[in-house]
Design a protein around this motif. Sequence first.
Motif, mmCIF file in Angstrom:
data_model
loop_
_atom_site.group_PDB
_atom_site.id
_atom_site.type_symbol
_atom_site.label_atom_id
_atom_site.label_comp_id
_atom_site.label_asym_id
_atom_site.label_seq_id
_atom_site.Cartn_x
_atom_site.Cartn_y
_atom_site.Cartn_z
ATOM 1 N N LEU A 124 0.833 -1.206 0.000
ATOM 2 C CA LEU A 124 0.000 0.000 0.000
ATOM 3 C C LEU A 124 0.863 1.249 0.000
ATOM 4 O O LEU A 124 0.585 2.219 -0.730
ATOM 5 C CB LEU A 124 -0.910 -0.017 1.228
ATOM 6 N N ARG A 125 1.929 1.241 0.785
ATOM 7 C CA ARG A 125 2.831 2.393 0.799
ATOM 8 C C ARG A 125 3.438 2.611 -0.580
ATOM 9 O O ARG A 125 3.598 3.747 -1.020
ATOM 10 C CB ARG A 125 3.922 2.148 1.849
ATOM 11 N N GLY A 126 3.779 1.533 -1.264
ATOM 12 C CA GLY A 126 4.316 1.672 -2.618
ATOM 13 C C GLY A 126 3.326 2.320 -3.567
ATOM 14 O O GLY A 126 3.691 3.204 -4.355
ATOM 15 N N LEU A 127 2.065 1.920 -3.495
ATOM 16 C CA LEU A 127 1.046 2.524 -4.361
ATOM 17 C C LEU A 127 0.868 4.004 -4.036
ATOM 18 O O LEU A 127 0.688 4.834 -4.946
ATOM 19 C CB LEU A 127 -0.287 1.791 -4.196
ATOM 20 N N LEU A 128 0.907 4.343 -2.758
ATOM 21 C CA LEU A 128 0.776 5.745 -2.359
ATOM 22 C C LEU A 128 1.965 6.566 -2.845
ATOM 23 O O LEU A 128 1.793 7.671 -3.383
ATOM 24 C CB LEU A 128 0.650 5.853 -0.842
ATOM 25 N N ASP A 129 3.166 6.030 -2.680
ATOM 26 C CA ASP A 129 4.361 6.771 -3.076
ATOM 27 C C ASP A 129 4.421 7.004 -4.579
ATOM 28 O O ASP A 129 4.982 8.002 -5.037
ATOM 29 C CB ASP A 129 5.620 6.025 -2.620
ATOM 30 N N HIS A 130 3.845 6.088 -5.363
ATOM 31 C CA HIS A 130 3.877 6.228 -6.819
ATOM 32 C C HIS A 130 2.600 6.865 -7.367
ATOM 33 O O HIS A 130 2.332 6.794 -8.568
ATOM 34 C CB HIS A 130 4.109 4.869 -7.473
ATOM 35 N N SER A 131 1.828 7.477 -6.489
ATOM 36 C CA SER A 131 0.632 8.241 -6.874
ATOM 37 C C SER A 131 -0.415 7.384 -7.572
ATOM 38 O O SER A 131 -1.281 7.909 -8.284
ATOM 39 C CB SER A 131 1.005 9.428 -7.777
ATOM 40 N N LEU A 132 -0.363 6.067 -7.358
ATOM 41 C CA LEU A 132 -1.413 5.202 -7.886
ATOM 42 C C LEU A 132 -2.609 5.161 -6.943
ATOM 43 O O LEU A 132 -3.684 4.693 -7.323
ATOM 44 C CB LEU A 132 -0.873 3.785 -8.089
ATOM 45 N N ALA A 133 -2.433 5.628 -5.738
ATOM 46 C CA ALA A 133 -3.512 5.692 -4.754
ATOM 47 C C ALA A 133 -3.264 6.894 -3.864
ATOM 48 O O ALA A 133 -2.161 7.437 -3.817
ATOM 49 C CB ALA A 133 -3.558 4.410 -3.924
ATOM 50 N N GLU A 134 -4.320 7.316 -3.164
ATOM 51 C CA GLU A 134 -4.186 8.425 -2.229
ATOM 52 C C GLU A 134 -5.052 8.163 -1.013
ATOM 53 O O GLU A 134 -6.085 7.482 -1.093
ATOM 54 C CB GLU A 134 -4.590 9.751 -2.886
ATOM 55 N N LEU A 135 -4.631 8.672 0.124
ATOM 56 C CA LEU A 135 -5.421 8.582 1.334
ATOM 57 C C LEU A 135 -6.434 9.714 1.362
ATOM 58 O O LEU A 135 -6.126 10.842 0.974
ATOM 59 C CB LEU A 135 -4.517 8.650 2.567
ATOM 60 N N VAL A 136 -7.631 9.410 1.831
ATOM 61 C CA VAL A 136 -8.713 10.390 1.865
ATOM 62 C C VAL A 136 -9.040 10.685 3.318
ATOM 63 O O VAL A 136 -9.451 9.780 4.060
ATOM 64 C CB VAL A 136 -9.966 9.859 1.142
ATOM 65 N N PRO A 137 -8.852 11.918 3.772
ATOM 66 C CA PRO A 137 -9.168 12.238 5.167
ATOM 67 C C PRO A 137 -10.668 12.243 5.397
ATOM 68 O O PRO A 137 -11.464 12.420 4.468
ATOM 69 C CB PRO A 137 -8.569 13.643 5.338
ATOM 70 N N GLY A 138 -11.052 12.034 6.636
ATOM 71 C CA GLY A 138 -12.468 12.053 6.976
ATOM 72 C C GLY A 138 -12.740 11.219 8.204
ATOM 73 O O GLY A 138 -11.832 10.718 8.882
ATOM 74 N N ARG A 139 -14.002 11.065 8.494
ATOM 75 C CA ARG A 139 -14.425 10.304 9.675
ATOM 76 C C ARG A 139 -13.953 8.851 9.590
ATOM 77 O O ARG A 139 -13.604 8.237 10.594
ATOM 78 C CB ARG A 139 -15.951 10.367 9.790
ATOM 79 N N VAL A 140 -13.976 8.311 8.380
ATOM 80 C CA VAL A 140 -13.504 6.947 8.136
ATOM 81 C C VAL A 140 -12.227 7.029 7.315
ATOM 82 O O VAL A 140 -12.185 7.711 6.288
ATOM 83 C CB VAL A 140 -14.570 6.121 7.380
ATOM 84 N N ARG A 141 -11.177 6.366 7.751
ATOM 85 C CA ARG A 141 -9.922 6.361 6.997
ATOM 86 C C ARG A 141 -10.118 5.580 5.706
ATOM 87 O O ARG A 141 -10.485 4.409 5.725
ATOM 88 C CB ARG A 141 -8.795 5.755 7.828
ATOM 89 N N CYS A 142 -9.865 6.258 4.592
ATOM 90 C CA CYS A 142 -10.164 5.665 3.295
ATOM 91 C C CYS A 142 -8.984 5.783 2.341
ATOM 92 O O CYS A 142 -8.098 6.623 2.508
ATOM 93 C CB CYS A 142 -11.384 6.347 2.656
ATOM 94 N N LEU A 143 -9.034 4.945 1.335
ATOM 95 C CA LEU A 143 -8.076 4.936 0.244
ATOM 96 C C LEU A 143 -8.847 5.161 -1.043
ATOM 97 O O LEU A 143 -9.990 4.696 -1.184
ATOM 98 C CB LEU A 143 -7.367 3.573 0.191
ATOM 99 N N ARG A 144 -8.233 5.889 -1.986
ATOM 100 C CA ARG A 144 -8.912 6.094 -3.264
ATOM 101 C C ARG A 144 -7.934 5.846 -4.404
ATOM 102 O O ARG A 144 -6.807 6.314 -4.387
ATOM 103 C CB ARG A 144 -9.479 7.515 -3.363
ATOM 104 N N VAL A 145 -8.412 5.105 -5.402
ATOM 105 C CA VAL A 145 -7.691 4.892 -6.652
ATOM 106 C C VAL A 145 -8.603 5.364 -7.774
ATOM 107 O O VAL A 145 -9.805 5.083 -7.766
ATOM 108 C CB VAL A 145 -7.329 3.407 -6.850
ATOM 109 N N HIS A 146 -8.050 6.081 -8.733
ATOM 110 C CA HIS A 146 -8.879 6.634 -9.804
ATOM 111 C C HIS A 146 -9.560 5.508 -10.578
ATOM 112 O O HIS A 146 -8.967 4.465 -10.859
ATOM 113 C CB HIS A 146 -8.021 7.475 -10.752
ATOM 114 N N GLY A 147 -10.815 5.739 -10.927
ATOM 115 C CA GLY A 147 -11.600 4.721 -11.620
ATOM 116 C C GLY A 147 -11.006 4.282 -12.940
ATOM 117 O O GLY A 147 -11.092 3.102 -13.324
#
Length: 718
Positions: free
Chosen positions: A351-374
């Motif tokens: 997961l850290r690798g995907l985040l570092d390579h901008s393939l995913a991003e963390l989404v702040p909010g009440r629930v900790r979420c991950l987002r990958v572009h459709g």
Amino acid sequence: MTGANEGRADGYGRVYQATGDQHIVEHHHHAPEWTGPDSVRHPAVGRAPVVLRDRVGEMDRLRAAVEPGAGNSAYVLHGMGGCGKTAVAHTLFRHAVDHAGRIGFWVNASDPASLRAGMLAVAADRGATDAELTGARSGLRPAADLVWHYLDASDRPWLLVLDNADTPAVLRDGGWLRTSPTGTVVVTTRQAAAHWWPGAELLQFGVLPRQDAALVLQDLAPHAGSAEEAAEVADRLGRLPLALTLAGGFLAHQILDPWDLAAYRRGLDGAAGHHPIELLDQGAETGAESRQLLSRTWQLSLDSLTAQGLPEATALLRLLACWAGDPLPLALLAGADLGDELHPSRVESALRGLLDHSLAELVPGRVRCLRVHGIVLDSVARATPAEQRERLAAAAVRLLGAVLPEVPERGEQDPAVILLAPHVIAFLRRVVDWGVGTAIVEGAADCALRLVTAMHRSGDYASALTLAQESLDVVTPSLSADSAFVLRLRTRVGRSLFRLGRFEESEGVCREALDACERVLGPDALDTLDACLRLANPLSSLGRFEEAWNLLKRVAQGRETALGPFHPLTLLGRMYLLTAIGYSEAVGPSERDEIIAMGPAVIEGWRIAIGEDCVMRFGAELNYGFALFTVGRPLEALPHAREALSGYGRLLPGHPLVLAVRHLLGNIFDALGRHEEAVEQMEMVVEGRILLLGPAHPWTVQAEGLLQQYRDAAARPA
């Protein structure tokens, strides 16, 4: 020349002529061919944007960095592939050269060879001699030191763009990334980790706002459709600049059979067998490289992760491709296991690798979420090998099943559960598209059923209806119409329609579901009895009391026979009999007395089965209070209604059932002559039902009529 000694040479040949004997020694020295870029003064980009849309704040910051006197700074433009980083750098480059009086240098930094050749070409441009360059190329002198020596000594300010630096180690290990008072450096990269870019200012880029995304399409294909049609296509593409550019390029260059935006939108949705990723790639220019193709650009990042020792990042992204591009609760990934390809202990690093390579991003909010572009997910899903799809889908079913409650409670649901709605639908579509086995499709349908139930029991009937209908639309072609999961989803559609006041539609759907259950499962099956119960609700609201009464008796008797007298489903069936006491045309006096006598036993049954402080016990209090009120015993009904309000108020704040209790209290207070209290309760009912159900809902209209009656009664002289 004359005589016998005349000769002629072609090409690189030589002719030596003499009248006597001569000894000739000839030495040939061949310089190595130039392998560097043809130009570093011109941006090596694909299709440049007609107009750079949005990015106003970022461009203001970057333009200031190339103003006269500015220098000694580095800027890192980072974001997922296709988000327009290179387009921003190109726009800045043109501004620096055309308006800011700078020399512009553009170097491809995607690999060590391209970077080295490009940077040495920059040194040559700034005055490095052939001998110095030869020494640097042969390793006789430090190449990066040579380049930066000449950049520091430049007689003109410059802008250096290091494009596609997705492997930062290439820059770091050679010492290529530095700053200089004579110029400004801009790096474009997918690598978001700040530790790679010490001393640089990081600017993150993502998708475009809706209006700007639509304008990108209109810039490229101005006659393809309206602004709203462009916005709809932009939404479908997730407003990703690369996808928009490819779509606009396709629309602009069709000759034999030009498409408009509406036709393109249908193509993206699969019309005529089109796959959205294949359709988008058709908009690329001839000979486009991998970065400019949606089917291949993400693989560059995955290959880089594999080279860094994180091959499991590919497996994790393929698992994520089972779901949607909406925020995904991170709790869903707990325990993700794909065997040798992804062990649970490696999920964090993947997961850290995907985040570092901008393939995913963390989404702040009440629930900790991950987002990958459709678009990324669609591309990855399409490229997933067929032999891996069954295992990925099975893992996704397990993970969803671990988060979704098997039997959701009434009341507010876990926010993480509600966030799964788009992912459940996306998963259904994915497994159907992949053609996986029936068991997995049924597992996906069961996940949808659980979520529909949770939404319904939270009081969000409209969302429950939408999800149930969408789920049926997706799975019906893959599962038999007689599948238990299909029948249960159809019953859920009928239940939601009833709660939304669409009684005729609910009656039709519930009757079809009951007929199918009786035919497929038999008259005494629990699913059949549940379908009977759901059909009774709209029938009673439509005034068909005898039919409803017979169905409710069938449910109560059938469940007691199958499950025993104290099973929760049996108790629930008896609770419905308490509400049926108002069916004056169908329920005789003796049956009415039996039902009234049953009330305390039902309340006690819930205490024994679940506990004193449970939602269903308070539901029994409500229904028993309603039964007592209906037979003309409002004073006896009052304490039961108050007990129900107290319990629901604590356990189900804001739920429609609270309004049902207040409705009963208003009726009881009016019957007892306490009209002002009746008005107070019914005002809250009307306000709440308008908010939750809308002003036209039959139950809202009914409450408004009663409110007026109670106000009139309160206004009369005592």
